[in-house]
Write an enzyme that holds these catalytic residues in place. Structure first.
Site: not given
Length: 356
Positions: A48, A201, A208, A211, A217
DNA sequence: GACTCGTGGAC
DNA sequence: TGTCCAAGAGT
């Protein structure tokens, strides 16, 4: 609390996303497959921090190198500062490396080598901010946490067609993210959101059609998903000028250690003068002498300014006992010095000049 | 909120 | 070539 999307539609989002993640999760060296127990908190934390403002491709080999050389937080805590900073060289944002060492030592000394298992405890450690604390809590400890990075901001801004521009929209986007964050599979959900943002995205040409969230959305329904998230205008990047001093003696070059804080802080470096709006010439040269300033020059772009560096060269007599602050580093092993990219570029230029 | 703080890849 | 962008944190 955001209310634009009907609740019955909103509650379906986690399941829709996790079904997609179960089939399409990226295989990454710091990640377990969906449903498999998480990697150690140490590995989650290490990844991270490395991934802060950094691409997966860039962090990948550094993660492999660090976990091989320092397999545990105790091992990293015991690392030599210079070795660790050199191992980080090239990855950028060097405060992360300094904070990473401080964090490893705090966890080792004050927490018995175990990372806190909750957001507040993690957030108190050096180099761990709101995002990273939430990510570790969710991924390593399966705690429900609202994990919001740039990917999540983009996904959520599109899902809810948020018109408010970043960074002002941050708290609003956090609220929307909270409203779709489930209690179960916290780590998978967080990583699924980030995978979605990194693959389908995407900023420019969102896919899309593929997705899993295209139905609810709002941005896709509006027909202009790439318009979100709106962003405030950026200010122009100034140009600065400076000089790098290449002092050579008996096949060694003089390296210095930069000041602890600030740009490239704590890193090994070639000596330089000031970086300013006008070219400084030989100002603040490490030694007076017959410097040669040729055509050799290096350009480098930092986040908030661009830099043009002239390279001044000086050959000192073998055996001439100049007292200079720094280390004489063997030129044929300069790749082991752990120089930040701007200095590695300058060194490469000089050596090309010299040898060819 | 606004700055500072790296680097490399994509377009 | 220039611009944008990335699993942000610290001040």
């Amino acid at each position: 609390m955001p209310v634009d999307m009907p609740l019955e539609e909103r509650v379906e989002i986690p399941a829709m996303l996790l079904r997609w993640y179960d089939r399409h999760a990226r295989a990454l060296p710091w990640r377990s497959p969906p449903g498999v127990p998480a990697p150690s908190p140490y590995r989650v934390w290490l990844s991270e921090v490395m991934l802060q403002q950094t691409t997966v491709a860039a962090a990948w080999r550094y993660f492999e190198a660090f976990t091989t050389r320092w397999p545990t937080v105790e091992a990293l805590a015991a690392a030599d500062d210079a070795d660790m900073m050199a191992a980080w060289a090239g990855l950028g944002y060097y405060a992360r490396a300094r904070n990473m060492l401080a964090c490893a030592r705090t966890v080792t000394r004050d927490h018995g080598g175990r990372f806190p298992d909750n957001e507040a405890g993690l957030r108190a450690l050096p180099g761990i901010g709101a995002y990273t604390a939430a990510a570790i809590a969710a991924i390593a400890f399966d705690r429900r946490a609202v994990v919001v990075d740039a990917n999540v901001e983009r996904v959520v801004a599109r899902l809810f067609a948020v018109e408010e521009p970043l960074p002002a929209a941050k708290s609003l986007l956090h609220g929307f993210a909270d409203s779709i964050t489930p209690s179960a599979r916290a780590g998978d959900f967080a990583q699924a959101m980030m995978d979605l943002g990194a693959t389908l995205c995407s900023p420019r040409n969102p896919a899309c059609a593929l997705c899993p969230l295209n139905e609810p959305c709002a941005a896709r329904r509006a027909g202009t998903p790439e318009r979100f998230p709106a962003k405030a205008a950026k200010k122009a990047r100034p140009r600065r000028f400076g000089t790098i001093f290449w002092v050579e003696q008996d096949e060694h070059v003089l390296l210095v250690r930069r000041e602890k804080k600030g740009l490239l802080g704590g890193m090994r470096a070639l000596p330089t003068g000031p970086w300013q709006a006008e070219t400084p010439g030989l100002a603040e040269a490490p030694v007076t002498g017959e410097w040669g300033i040729g055509a050799t020059e290096v350009s480098h772009v930092f986040t908030h300014f661009a830099l043009d560096l002239a390279i001044a060269r000086l050959q000192l007599e073998k055996g001439c006992a100049e007292k200079l602050v720094g280390e004489w580093w063997p030129i044929d092993r300069l790749d082991t010095a752990g120089l930040p990219t701007v200095f590695a570029k300058a060194a490469r230029k000089v050596l090309e000049d010299r040898n060819g």
